[in-house]
Enzyme design. Sequence first.
Site, PDB file in Angstrom:
ATOM      1  N   GLN A  10      -3.712 -49.335  40.456  1.00 34.79           N
ATOM      2  CA  GLN A  10      -5.083 -49.811  40.568  1.00 34.79           C
ATOM      3  C   GLN A  10      -5.172 -50.975  41.554  1.00 34.79           C
ATOM      4  OE1 GLN A  10      -6.650 -49.638  36.681  1.00 34.79           O
ATOM      5  NE2 GLN A  10      -8.605 -50.589  37.189  1.00 34.79           N
ATOM      6  N   SER A  89       2.604 -49.296  37.961  1.00 36.28           N
ATOM      7  CA  SER A  89       1.640 -49.244  36.862  1.00 36.28           C
ATOM      8  C   SER A  89       1.069 -47.832  36.714  1.00 36.28           C
ATOM      9  CB  SER A  89       0.550 -50.290  37.090  1.00 36.28           C
ATOM     10  OG  SER A  89      -0.337 -50.354  35.999  1.00 36.28           O
ATOM     11  N   LEU A  90      -0.217 -47.655  36.939  1.00 37.40           N
ATOM     12  CA  LEU A  90      -0.843 -46.341  36.902  1.00 37.40           C
ATOM     13  C   LEU A  90      -0.078 -45.324  37.747  1.00 37.40           C
ATOM     14  CD1 LEU A  90      -3.309 -44.354  36.603  1.00 37.40           C
ATOM     15  CD2 LEU A  90      -4.248 -45.497  38.616  1.00 37.40           C
ATOM     16  N   ARG A 114      -6.601 -43.618  29.186  1.00 43.05           N
ATOM     17  CA  ARG A 114      -5.928 -44.914  29.349  1.00 43.05           C
ATOM     18  C   ARG A 114      -6.918 -45.975  29.835  1.00 43.05           C
ATOM     19  NH1 ARG A 114      -2.933 -47.410  33.732  1.00 43.05           N
ATOM     20  NH2 ARG A 114      -0.985 -48.412  33.076  1.00 43.05           N
ATOM     21  N   HIS A 202      -1.051 -55.144  31.193  1.00 44.22           N
ATOM     22  CA  HIS A 202       0.379 -55.447  31.069  1.00 44.22           C
ATOM     23  C   HIS A 202       0.660 -56.765  30.354  1.00 44.22           C
ATOM     24  CE1 HIS A 202       0.899 -51.956  33.549  1.00 44.22           C
ATOM     25  NE2 HIS A 202       0.157 -52.496  34.501  1.00 44.22           N
ATOM     26  N   GLN A 251       4.601 -49.739  28.890  1.00 45.10           N
ATOM     27  CA  GLN A 251       4.202 -50.353  30.161  1.00 45.10           C
ATOM     28  C   GLN A 251       2.767 -50.849  30.133  1.00 45.10           C
ATOM     29  OE1 GLN A 251       1.498 -48.274  32.518  1.00 45.10           O
ATOM     30  NE2 GLN A 251       3.247 -47.519  33.669  1.00 45.10           N
TER      31      GLN A 251
END
Length: 313
Positions: A10, A89-90, A114, A202, A251
Amino acid sequence: MTYAILFPGQGSQSVGMLGAHTAPVISETLQEASQVLGWDVAALMRDGPADEMNRTERTQPLLLAASTALWRLWQGQDMPAPTALAGHSLGEYSALVAAGALSFADALKLVELRGQLMQAAVPAGIGGMTALVGLDDVQVEALCGQWADARGSEGVLEPANYNAPGQVVVAGHVQALEWLEAGAKAAGARMAVRLSMSVPSHCSLLRPAAERLMLRLQETTFHAPVIPVLHNLDGSARDSADGIRRALCEQLYRPVRWTQTIRALGEGGHRRFLECGPGKVLCGLNKRILKEGEAVTLEAPEGVEKARTLVAG
């Protein structure tokens, strides 16, 4: 022929992304995503508006679709397969799709959920994220510890993204971020910049969201990756369905250790990297993490040609 493909997370999205690509596989992938999600992915990607694109539950499937489209485009280039994958991340979901561990349709549904769970976990205006530049990991952790020791009951303040040496993102409650920003320069930071994200990703504030996501992860089919995927948690690969599920769950509320991940790739002999998604954020981070490495982005057609040259070389 050793090289790794990296998938962004993102923050890499922008109105008009992938607009320079005319290959049919791009439009076909976006159409497939639209059918799965029930809204026009290509139109939002092409026309915006930016406010809608930046809604977390829209951003996440948009970036997954864009990265998967570019991955499929790269697969058609008749080049050797990468020897490792990683996603920021994503982007970890995009990497798992590329590795054959997760179907594209299941990944789209997972990241849309999510995003919804992340936004619902912390109402807008309650939390956020601040990027610190010029402090090393230990200094950032010490600052967060000072808040926890003195005023921890008043809010969460935790390292969230170890993006590169001297560049760490911190997440938590707004009042804790304001305290951090006020004192960061005195601690030696060159910059302390609040990111335009209302979700404190996170960090422990997202643990309830992670627990709800795990319920869906347990219902989703995962396969052993055909290409190793290094996970954000520790820069290590997992080959079991349960191991992947746990990594994706954790995560969400534990920090992204991107520096560690890229260094692990470097220790494995990787010096060539392709960023498979919009923008070139990861290319920039790579320069700071692995100075002897070289990275190019596949976002534009000329980038694909540069990538072919890099891999073939």
